[in-house]
Scaffold this motif. Structure first.
Motif, PDB file in Angstrom:
ATOM      1  N   VAL A 162       2.711  48.927  42.158  1.00 42.61           N
ATOM      2  CA  VAL A 162       3.272  49.630  43.309  1.00 42.61           C
ATOM      3  C   VAL A 162       4.320  48.783  44.028  1.00 42.61           C
ATOM      4  CG1 VAL A 162       1.234  51.053  43.634  1.00 42.61           C
ATOM      5  CG2 VAL A 162       1.403  48.866  44.845  1.00 42.61           C
ATOM      6  N   GLY A 163       4.744  47.713  43.394  1.00 44.05           N
ATOM      7  CA  GLY A 163       5.761  46.826  43.940  1.00 44.05           C
ATOM      8  C   GLY A 163       6.022  45.711  42.959  1.00 44.05           C
ATOM      9  N   HIS A 164       7.101  44.982  43.170  1.00 43.01           N
ATOM     10  CA  HIS A 164       7.446  43.892  42.255  1.00 43.01           C
ATOM     11  C   HIS A 164       6.554  42.672  42.448  1.00 43.01           C
ATOM     12  CE1 HIS A 164      10.940  45.953  40.679  1.00 43.01           C
ATOM     13  NE2 HIS A 164      11.350  46.204  41.915  1.00 43.01           N
ATOM     14  N   ASP A 165       6.085  42.465  43.682  1.00 39.53           N
ATOM     15  CA  ASP A 165       5.295  41.279  44.000  1.00 39.53           C
ATOM     16  C   ASP A 165       4.157  41.682  44.936  1.00 39.53           C
ATOM     17  OD1 ASP A 165       4.242  38.842  44.662  1.00 39.53           O
ATOM     18  OD2 ASP A 165       6.118  37.974  45.414  1.00 39.53           O
ATOM     19  N   PRO A 166       2.903  41.499  44.528  1.00 36.18           N
ATOM     20  CA  PRO A 166       1.778  41.891  45.385  1.00 36.18           C
ATOM     21  C   PRO A 166       1.645  41.070  46.663  1.00 36.18           C
ATOM     22  CG  PRO A 166       1.079  41.626  43.095  1.00 36.18           C
ATOM     23  CD  PRO A 166       2.462  41.059  43.203  1.00 36.18           C
ATOM     24  N   LYS A 167       2.202  39.870  46.693  1.00 33.16           N
ATOM     25  CA  LYS A 167       1.950  38.984  47.836  1.00 33.16           C
ATOM     26  C   LYS A 167       2.509  39.533  49.148  1.00 33.16           C
ATOM     27  CE  LYS A 167       1.010  34.778  45.264  1.00 33.16           C
ATOM     28  NZ  LYS A 167       1.292  33.346  45.074  1.00 33.16           N
ATOM     29  N   VAL A 175      -2.743  37.301  39.804  1.00 29.43           N
ATOM     30  CA  VAL A 175      -2.621  36.939  38.392  1.00 29.43           C
ATOM     31  C   VAL A 175      -2.337  38.213  37.609  1.00 29.43           C
ATOM     32  CG1 VAL A 175      -3.729  35.967  36.350  1.00 29.43           C
ATOM     33  CG2 VAL A 175      -4.179  34.971  38.600  1.00 29.43           C
ATOM     34  N   GLY A 176      -1.183  38.280  36.985  1.00 29.26           N
ATOM     35  CA  GLY A 176      -0.862  39.379  36.084  1.00 29.26           C
ATOM     36  C   GLY A 176      -0.254  40.602  36.717  1.00 29.26           C
ATOM     37  N   GLY A 177      -0.051  40.584  38.035  1.00 32.02           N
ATOM     38  CA  GLY A 177       0.422  41.775  38.707  1.00 32.02           C
ATOM     39  C   GLY A 177       1.896  41.731  39.049  1.00 32.02           C
ATOM     40  N   SER A 178       2.583  42.839  38.790  1.00 27.16           N
ATOM     41  CA  SER A 178       3.990  43.018  39.152  1.00 27.16           C
ATOM     42  C   SER A 178       4.256  44.514  39.102  1.00 27.16           C
ATOM     43  CB  SER A 178       4.913  42.260  38.190  1.00 27.16           C
ATOM     44  OG  SER A 178       4.864  42.828  36.881  1.00 27.16           O
ATOM     45  N   ASP A 195       3.860  39.766  33.677  1.00 23.51           N
ATOM     46  CA  ASP A 195       4.352  38.722  34.572  1.00 23.51           C
ATOM     47  C   ASP A 195       3.188  38.012  35.264  1.00 23.51           C
ATOM     48  OD1 ASP A 195       7.048  39.558  34.081  1.00 23.51           O
ATOM     49  OD2 ASP A 195       6.743  41.193  35.518  1.00 23.51           O
ATOM     50  N   ASN A 196       3.507  36.859  35.832  1.00 22.81           N
ATOM     51  CA  ASN A 196       2.586  36.122  36.702  1.00 22.81           C
ATOM     52  C   ASN A 196       1.277  35.742  36.012  1.00 22.81           C
ATOM     53  OD1 ASN A 196       4.346  36.268  39.032  1.00 22.81           O
ATOM     54  ND2 ASN A 196       3.799  38.439  39.146  1.00 22.81           N
TER      55      ASN A 196
END
Length: 489
Positions: A162-167, A175-178, A195-196
C-alpha cells in the motif's frame, strides 16, 4: 459438509469440543454470541495480525477442507473464535490491505485494485472505469501509526503493497515490504526478487525466512508491547512449494477443485510457520497477553483451489471473492472453541484494536465497528456491509471463475450485505441481483424480480451509502466498446 453454514436466524457464537467442520452442518442451533466477561488486565496486549495472501475460505482443515493439512491453524481455531461470515474489505489484495490498514472503505482512499483499473480487452468494456489510486496517501492515519501512539513497537514481515516504504506509514521494523505485490518469478526461493530483504542460502524458502525474521523481532521486543504484522506473500502466485512437501501431497486423494500438490505444499508450509509463531509466544511467556488475528486478504483463486459451495473467487464480489477465514484468539477474553456467525469485515480490525490499545491519538473517522462486544456481551448492533468497485478485472479462467460472464471477474458495480440478504448492482446495464445467503450461499438464484420490496430497500440503502461516501460511479461510455466483438471463437 458446508452446504449451508449460515442458516441461523440471528448472529451467534457457540463453544464446543467438536471439530469445527462438523459444527458447520449444525449452525442453525446457534442462538447467541457470548464470550468471556473477565475484566481486562492492566497491561496492553501484544498484537499479532497474520494476513495470508489469496488464501480461500475453504483452504483450511477447520473450514472443511479434507485435502489441505493445517494442524497448527486447526489448533488455533479451537483456542479462539472462528468467524463464519468474515469479509475482506475488497476482493483483491491492494484495496483489501488498504481497507485493513486505514480502517476506511474503498471510496475514501481510492484504492480499488492493483493498477490499472481498465483491465481486460477494451472492446469488451462498456464504460471508462474510475481511475485507480495505487497506494494509501501518506496523510492517512494508519493502524500501525495508531498503535505506535499507544506505545507499541511495530514490525511488518512480508507484503506491504500500500506504499513504497512501510516506515513512513507506521512500521518500525520492515522486512520484505514495499510496493511489490508478489514475490516475482521463482521468487519463493532465495535469491529473492522482493525489496528490503537480504538473500539467504540458495534455496531458502521465503515463508520460512519471513517467520524467522519475525521470531527475532519477538525475541528482541518480548519485554515491550509489540504489534507484529505478518502479511506473508504466500499463497499468492507463483505456486511454488518446497519439494519434499509437494511430494507429501502428490499421492493424496484430492476433492473437487482441491487437488494440487504444489498449492497444498504452500498451505502446509504456511501452517507450519504459523505454528512456529505460536510456539514462540508460549516459549517467551507471551501467549496469555497476546491477541492473535488470522485471516486472508481476499478469496482464493478458483482455478487453483475450489471454494464450493461459495461462488467465484479472488477478484469477484460473489462470496468466493470476499468471504475469508478469520480466527481471533485472546486468552481469558475470548472463550476457546467459539464460533460466530455475525457478519464482520477487516475494516473492523482497526476500531477493535484502537478500543483495546487506547492510543494518545485516535483516528478521526473509521468505517468499521469495534468487535470487542462480541468477546464480552456477545453482540454488536446490526449494520450493513458495503463494497464498491468502479473498475474492471479480467478473467483468470473463464467459466471456471464463475463470474457474471466469462470475460471478467469483476465489472463495475457495488454490493450491500444486510443480514442474510445481499444485493449486487452493475453499472454497465443497471442490473440488480438479490440473493438470500441463508438459503443460497452459492448465489445461484437471483430473487430481484421475485422480491421487489427487498430489492428496492437494499438498492436505496446502497445509493444513500454511495452519496455519503462520495463513491465515484463510472458513466462515460467507452468508444472502443464493440458489442459484436467475440474474443473467443
Amino acid at each position: 459438509m458446508m452446504q449451508h453454514p449460515i442458516k441461523a436466524p440471528s448472529p451467534k457464537i457457540v463453544r464446543t469440543a467438536v471439530l469445527l467442520p462438523l459444527l458447520l452442518s449444525c449452525i442453525s442451533v446457534f442462538t447467541s454470541c457470548r464470550g468471556n466477561k473477565e475484566k481486562p488486565r492492566d497491561k496492553k496486549p501484544n498484537i499479532v495480525l497474520i494476513n495470508i495472501d489469496d488464501l480461500g475460505y475453504k483452504d483450511l482443515g477447520f473450514m472443511g477442507s479434507t485435502y489441505y493439512e493445517t494442524p497448527h491453524l486447526d489448533a488455533l481455531a479451537k483456542e479462539g473464535m472462528v468467524f463464519l461470515r468474515a469479509y475482506a474489505g475488497a476482493s483483491n489484495c491492494a484495496p483489501s490491505r488498504a481497507c485493513l490498514l486505514s480502517g476506511l472503505n474503498t471510496p475514501r482512499h481510492g484504492v480499488y485494485t492493483v493498477s490499472p483499473s481498465d483491465r481486460g480487452n477494451a472492446k469488451t468494456r462498456k464504460l471508462i472505469p474510475i481511475k485507480n489510486t495505487p497506494h494509501l496517501n501518506d496523510t492517512l492515519y494508519t493502524l500501525p501509526q495508531m498503535l505506535k501512539s499507544a506505545g507499541y513497537v511495530t514490525g511488518s514481515f512480508g507484503k506491504w503493497h500500500v506504499g513504497h516504504d512501510p516506515k513512513p506509514q507506521g512500521i518500525d521494523v520492515n522486512v520484505g515490504g514495499s510496493s511489490k505485490g508478489n514475490p516475482g518469478r521463482n521468487g519463493y526461493f532465495s535469491p529473492y526478487n522482493i525489496d528490503n530483504i537480504t538473500d539467504g542460502k540458495r534455496g531458502e524458502y521465503l515463508t520460512d525466512r519471513l517467520t524467522q525474521e519475525a521470531l527475532s523481532f519477538i525475541e528482541t521486543h518480548k519485554d515491550t508491547t509489540f504489534f507484529l504484522y505478518m502479511p506473508y506473500y504466500t499463497v499468492h502466485t507463483p505456486i511454488m512449494g518446497k519439494k519434499e512437501l509437494v511430494e507429501r501431497f502428490r499421492g493424496k486423494k484430492g476433492e473437487k477443485g482441491q487437488n494440487r500438490p504444489d498449492y497444498a505444499a504452500m498451505v502446509y508450509a504456511m501452517d507450519q510457520n504459523v505454528g512456529r509463531l505460536m510456539h514462540a509466544l508460549r516459549q517467551y511467556g507471551l501467549e496469555e497477553n497476546t491477541l492473535v488475528i488470522f485471516t486472508s486478504d481476499n478469496g482464493g483463486i478458483r482455478a487453483i483451489s475450489g471454494q464450493d459451495p461459495l461462488r467465484a473467487g479472488k477478484g469477484s464480489y460473489y462470496e468466493g471473492g470476499i468471504r475469508v477465514p478469520l480466527v481471533i484468539k485472546w486468552p481469558k477474553k475470548i472463550e476457546p472453541q467459539s464460533v460466530c456467525s455475525v457478519p464482520v469485515s477487516n475494516l473492523d480490525f482497526y476500531p477493535t484494536l484502537q478500543h483495546i490499545a487506547q492510543p494518545r491519538k485516535k483516528a478521526d473517522f473509521l468505517d468499521g465497528v469495534d468487535l470487542a462486544p462480541l468477546f464480552t456481551t456477545g453482540s454488536i448492533a446490526d449494520r450493513e456491509l458495503y463494497f464498491h468497485f468502479p473498475i474492471y478485472l479480467q478473467q483468470y479462467d473463464g467459466i471456471k471463475d464463475q463470474g457474471r460472464d466469462p470475460l471478467f471477474r469483476t465489472r463495475p458495480g457495488s454490493v450491500i450485505i444486510s443480514g442474510h440478504w445481499k444485493l449486487h448492482e452493475y453499472f454497465e446495464d443497471g442490473a440488480l441481483e438479490l440473493y438470500d445467503l441463508s438459503e443460497d450461499i452459492g448465489e445461484t438464484s437471483n430473487l430481484a424480480q421475485e422480491n421487489p420490496e427487498k430489492t428496492k430497500e437494499l438498492y436505496e440503502k446502497l445509493k444513500k451509502w454511495r452519496a455519503r461516501t462520495q463513491a465515484p460511479v463510472p458513466t462515460e461510455p467507452n468508444s472502443a466498446y464493440d458489442a459484436d466483438f467475440r474474443p473467443y471463437p
